[in-house]
Design a protein around this motif. Structure first.
Motif, PDB file in Angstrom:
ATOM      1  N   ASN A  55      -9.156  64.034  22.348  1.00  0.00           N
ATOM      2  CA  ASN A  55      -9.449  65.358  22.910  1.00  0.00           C
ATOM      3  C   ASN A  55     -10.881  65.389  23.417  1.00  0.00           C
ATOM      4  OD1 ASN A  55      -6.920  66.730  21.724  1.00  0.00           O
ATOM      5  ND2 ASN A  55      -7.914  65.896  19.923  1.00  0.00           N
ATOM      6  N   CYS A  58     -13.752  68.324  23.150  1.00  0.00           N
ATOM      7  CA  CYS A  58     -13.372  69.369  22.198  1.00  0.00           C
ATOM      8  C   CYS A  58     -14.637  69.940  21.553  1.00  0.00           C
ATOM      9  CB  CYS A  58     -12.410  68.838  21.141  1.00  0.00           C
ATOM     10  SG  CYS A  58     -13.031  67.459  20.185  1.00  0.00           S
ATOM     11  N   SER A  59     -14.492  71.104  20.961  1.00  0.00           N
ATOM     12  CA  SER A  59     -15.650  71.740  20.328  1.00  0.00           C
ATOM     13  C   SER A  59     -15.796  71.255  18.890  1.00  0.00           C
ATOM     14  CB  SER A  59     -15.483  73.264  20.338  1.00  0.00           C
ATOM     15  OG  SER A  59     -14.458  73.651  19.434  1.00  0.00           O
ATOM     16  N   GLU A  62     -13.302  72.991  16.733  1.00  0.00           N
ATOM     17  CA  GLU A  62     -11.954  72.409  16.817  1.00  0.00           C
ATOM     18  C   GLU A  62     -11.858  71.134  15.968  1.00  0.00           C
ATOM     19  OE1 GLU A  62     -10.758  73.891  21.337  1.00  0.00           O
ATOM     20  OE2 GLU A  62     -11.900  72.039  21.073  1.00  0.00           O
ATOM     21  N   CYS A  66      -9.385  70.713  12.758  1.00  0.00           N
ATOM     22  CA  CYS A  66      -8.445  69.589  12.742  1.00  0.00           C
ATOM     23  C   CYS A  66      -8.593  68.777  11.456  1.00  0.00           C
ATOM     24  CB  CYS A  66      -8.687  68.715  13.965  1.00  0.00           C
ATOM     25  SG  CYS A  66      -7.443  67.461  14.236  1.00  0.00           S
ATOM     26  N   ARG A 100     -19.616  71.103  23.181  1.00  0.00           N
ATOM     27  CA  ARG A 100     -18.497  70.184  23.402  1.00  0.00           C
ATOM     28  C   ARG A 100     -18.932  68.768  23.017  1.00  0.00           C
ATOM     29  NH1 ARG A 100     -13.968  72.971  23.939  1.00  0.00           N
ATOM     30  NH2 ARG A 100     -14.321  74.871  25.115  1.00  0.00           N
TER      31      ARG A 100
END
Length: 155
Positions: A55, A58-59, A62, A66, A100
């Motif tokens: 990903n 992604c941040s 996130e 996860c 990010r």
């Protein structure tokens, strides 16, 4: 003459199936972690690297969600990965509050190297198995996973 390898093989027949699975997992994990350490990556960093690989951009939030950890926990690991030139952080173009995370070129090379290493380990692990046996083994593993999902969590 006593031989530890022969004793190990004899004891395997005495072990329960879950014990054998745990031993396989432990041995495989040890081999993989040894290689990861050689590259200079810590155990807890590997999930972050793989999440960002899958990903890219992604941040941090996130990644934390996860992994099931807090964003500050992820932040410390990301800082170390940045210092090692594996990931970099950039502010989101639309929302400057969001950071990010991206793999660097070095990070991509490391992931590719680890994937090649994983394939090599897998090749050794499953050598001496026929295609039919591998197909059955895959089906058995899938069935075991399905069966495990049927085990009640609360009693």
């Amino acid at each position: 003459m006593w031989c530890p390898e022969e004793e190990k093989k004899e004891k395997r027949e005495e072990k329960s199936m879950p014990a054998l699975f745990m031993e396989i997992n432990r041995q495989y994990g040890m081999r993989c972690m040894q290689r990861i350490r050689e590259i200079g990556i810590q155990r807890g960093q590997m999930p972050i690297i793989m999440i960002v690989y899958r990903n890219n951009g992604c941040s941090q939030k996130e990644i934390a969600e996860c992994m099931g950890v807090t964003p500050p926990t992820v932040n410390v690991s990301i800082q170390r990965l940045e210092k090692a030139d594996i990931v970099c952080r950039k502010r989101d173009d639309k929302d400057q509050r969001i950071m990010r995370v991206y793999l660097t070129e070095n990070g991509r090379k490391i992931v590719e190297e680890l994937q090649q290493e994983s394939k090599a380990v897998e090749k050794v692990m499953f050598s001496n198995f026929s295609e039919a046996e591998l197909c059955l083994l895959r089906r058995f593993f899938g069935q075991i996973l399905d069966n495990i999902s049927e085990i009640p969590v609360n009693r």
